[in-house]
Design a protein around this motif. Structure first.
Motif, short mmCIF file in Angstrom:
data_model
loop_
_atom_site.label_atom_id
_atom_site.label_comp_id
_atom_site.label_asym_id
_atom_site.label_seq_id
_atom_site.Cartn_x
_atom_site.Cartn_y
_atom_site.Cartn_z
N SER A 40 0.84 -1.19 0.00
CA SER A 40 0.00 0.00 0.00
C SER A 40 0.87 1.24 0.00
O SER A 40 2.09 1.16 0.18
CB SER A 40 -0.92 0.01 1.23
OG SER A 40 -0.23 0.53 2.35
N ASP A 41 0.23 2.39 -0.14
CA ASP A 41 0.95 3.66 -0.11
C ASP A 41 1.27 4.11 1.32
O ASP A 41 1.88 5.14 1.52
CB ASP A 41 0.13 4.75 -0.82
CG ASP A 41 -1.23 4.96 -0.17
OD1 ASP A 41 -1.76 4.01 0.45
OD2 ASP A 41 -1.79 6.07 -0.31
N GLU A 151 -14.66 -0.09 -3.29
CA GLU A 151 -13.42 -0.61 -3.88
C GLU A 151 -13.37 -0.17 -5.34
O GLU A 151 -14.21 -0.57 -6.14
CB GLU A 151 -13.37 -2.14 -3.80
CG GLU A 151 -12.15 -2.72 -4.49
CD GLU A 151 -12.04 -4.22 -4.39
OE1 GLU A 151 -11.67 -4.72 -3.31
OE2 GLU A 151 -12.31 -4.90 -5.41
N ASP A 152 -12.41 0.67 -5.67
CA ASP A 152 -12.19 1.10 -7.06
C ASP A 152 -10.98 0.33 -7.59
O ASP A 152 -9.90 0.38 -6.98
CB ASP A 152 -11.90 2.60 -7.14
CG ASP A 152 -13.02 3.43 -6.52
OD1 ASP A 152 -14.16 2.96 -6.50
OD2 ASP A 152 -12.73 4.56 -6.06
N HIS A 174 -8.18 1.17 -4.85
CA HIS A 174 -8.39 2.22 -3.85
C HIS A 174 -9.60 1.85 -3.00
O HIS A 174 -10.66 1.53 -3.54
CB HIS A 174 -8.64 3.56 -4.54
CG HIS A 174 -9.03 4.66 -3.60
ND1 HIS A 174 -8.12 5.27 -2.77
CD2 HIS A 174 -10.24 5.23 -3.34
CE1 HIS A 174 -8.73 6.19 -2.05
NE2 HIS A 174 -10.02 6.18 -2.37
N HIS A 175 -9.42 1.85 -1.68
CA HIS A 175 -10.53 1.65 -0.75
C HIS A 175 -10.78 2.94 0.02
O HIS A 175 -9.84 3.55 0.55
CB HIS A 175 -10.22 0.54 0.26
CG HIS A 175 -10.31 -0.84 -0.30
ND1 HIS A 175 -9.20 -1.56 -0.70
CD2 HIS A 175 -11.37 -1.63 -0.56
CE1 HIS A 175 -9.57 -2.73 -1.16
NE2 HIS A 175 -10.88 -2.80 -1.10
N SER A 176 -12.03 3.37 0.06
CA SER A 176 -12.43 4.50 0.90
C SER A 176 -13.94 4.46 1.03
O SER A 176 -14.63 3.72 0.32
CB SER A 176 -11.98 5.84 0.29
OG SER A 176 -12.73 6.13 -0.86
N GLY A 186 -8.78 6.55 3.53
CA GLY A 186 -8.65 5.72 2.34
C GLY A 186 -7.26 5.10 2.25
O GLY A 186 -6.35 5.44 3.00
N ASP A 188 -4.50 3.17 -0.87
CA ASP A 188 -4.21 2.74 -2.23
C ASP A 188 -3.25 1.55 -2.18
O ASP A 188 -2.24 1.59 -1.48
CB ASP A 188 -3.56 3.86 -3.05
CG ASP A 188 -4.48 5.05 -3.22
OD1 ASP A 188 -5.69 4.84 -3.35
OD2 ASP A 188 -3.98 6.20 -3.19
N THR A 189 -3.56 0.53 -2.95
CA THR A 189 -2.68 -0.63 -3.03
C THR A 189 -2.31 -0.90 -4.49
O THR A 189 -3.12 -0.65 -5.39
CB THR A 189 -3.33 -1.90 -2.44
OG1 THR A 189 -4.53 -2.20 -3.16
CG2 THR A 189 -3.65 -1.71 -0.97
#
Length: 198
Positions: A40-41, A151-152, A174-176, A186, A188-189
Motif C-alpha cells: 500500500s501507499d 473498492e475502485d 483504492h478503498h475508501s 482511504g 491505495d494498493t
C-alpha cells in the motif's frame, strides 16, 4: 457526497442491468480464480484472493474483430498488514481483513499470433473491513471512518496459454468510504496479480 452518490448509482446499475444485456460471448474460460500480492501507499503488505464469474457477454466488437468489451464479477477477500515502524498516538490495529464484491468491465483483445491477449479493466464495488483504524506510516495511523468501503479497481495485463487460461496483470485498488463518514483516509494498493481461468 456527490462522489458517494455516483458510486452507488454505478454499482447499482451494473449489478442490476449490465449482465442481462449484450450479445452472447465467444470468450473462453469465463470463470476463474485470482491471487494478488503487493503493497500500500502507507506501508502495508497486501494480499487478495477472488473468484471471477464472467457475464458471458461481449459488446462493441471492433470491425477487425480484435477488441471487445466484456465483464465479470469478482468476489473474495483481502488482508492488509502494517509494516510501518511509525509510532502511533493511539492503539491502532496491526492488520485487517476485508470481503468484497466488485463488478468489472474489461476491454479485451483476442490473442495475437504469438499468444498474448492484452486487456485493461476497471470496476467499482463494495467491501467490508474488519477494522476501521490501522497502523500506518503516519503518527495518526489510517482511519477509514467506517467498516463499509467502496473498492475502485484498475488493472492491465495479458492472458496467455494454449487455452488463454493464464493471466498476469498489474492492479491498482483504492478503498475508501467516499466521505459517507469522516474521517476517510482511504488507502491505495498496487499488486501483481495472477489468474487462472477454467
Amino acid at each position: 457526497m456527490i462522489s458517494a452518490t455516483l458510486r452507488l448509482i454505478a454499482c447499482t446499475f451494473t449489478l442490476l442491468f449490465i449482465p442481462c444485456g449484450g450479445a452472447l460471448a465467444d470468450t473462453p474460460n469465463s470463470h476463474g480464480i485470482t491471487i494478488a500480492a503487493g503493497t500500500s501507499d502507507m506501508d502495508h503488505d497486501f494480499y487478495r484472493v477472488a473468484g471471477r464469474f464472467g457475464w458471458d457477454k461481449r459488446w462493441f466488437d471492433d470491425p477487425e474483430g480484435n477488441w471487445y468489451l466484456t465483464g465479470q464479477f469478482e468476489a473474495g477477500g483481502f488482508y492488509l498488514e502494517s509494516t510501518s515502524d511509525a509510532t502511533q498516538y493511539r492503539d491502532a490495529a496491526e492488520s485487517l481483513y476485508g470481503v468484497f464484491v466488485t463488478p468489472i468491465f474489461r476491454l479485451q483483445r483476442n490473442a495475437y499470433s504469438f499468444g498474448l491477449a492484452p486487456f485493461v479493466e476497471a470496476g467499482i464495488g463494495v467491501s467490508y473491513i474488519s477494522e476501521t483504524w490501522i497502523k500506518s506510516d503516519t503518527f495518526t495511523g489510517a482511519d477509514f471512518g467506517s467498516h463499509f468501503q467502496f473498492e475502485d479497481k484498475l488493472s492491465f495485463g495479458t492472458r496467455f496459454g494454449s487455452r488463454q487460461q493464464f493471466e498476469l496483470a498489474f492492479t491498482f485498488i483504492h478503498h475508501s468510504n467516499a466521505n459517507i463518514k469522516k474521517p476517510n483516509h482511504g488507502i491505495d494498493t498496487s499488486s501483481a496479480t495472477f489468474s487462472y481461468w477454467f
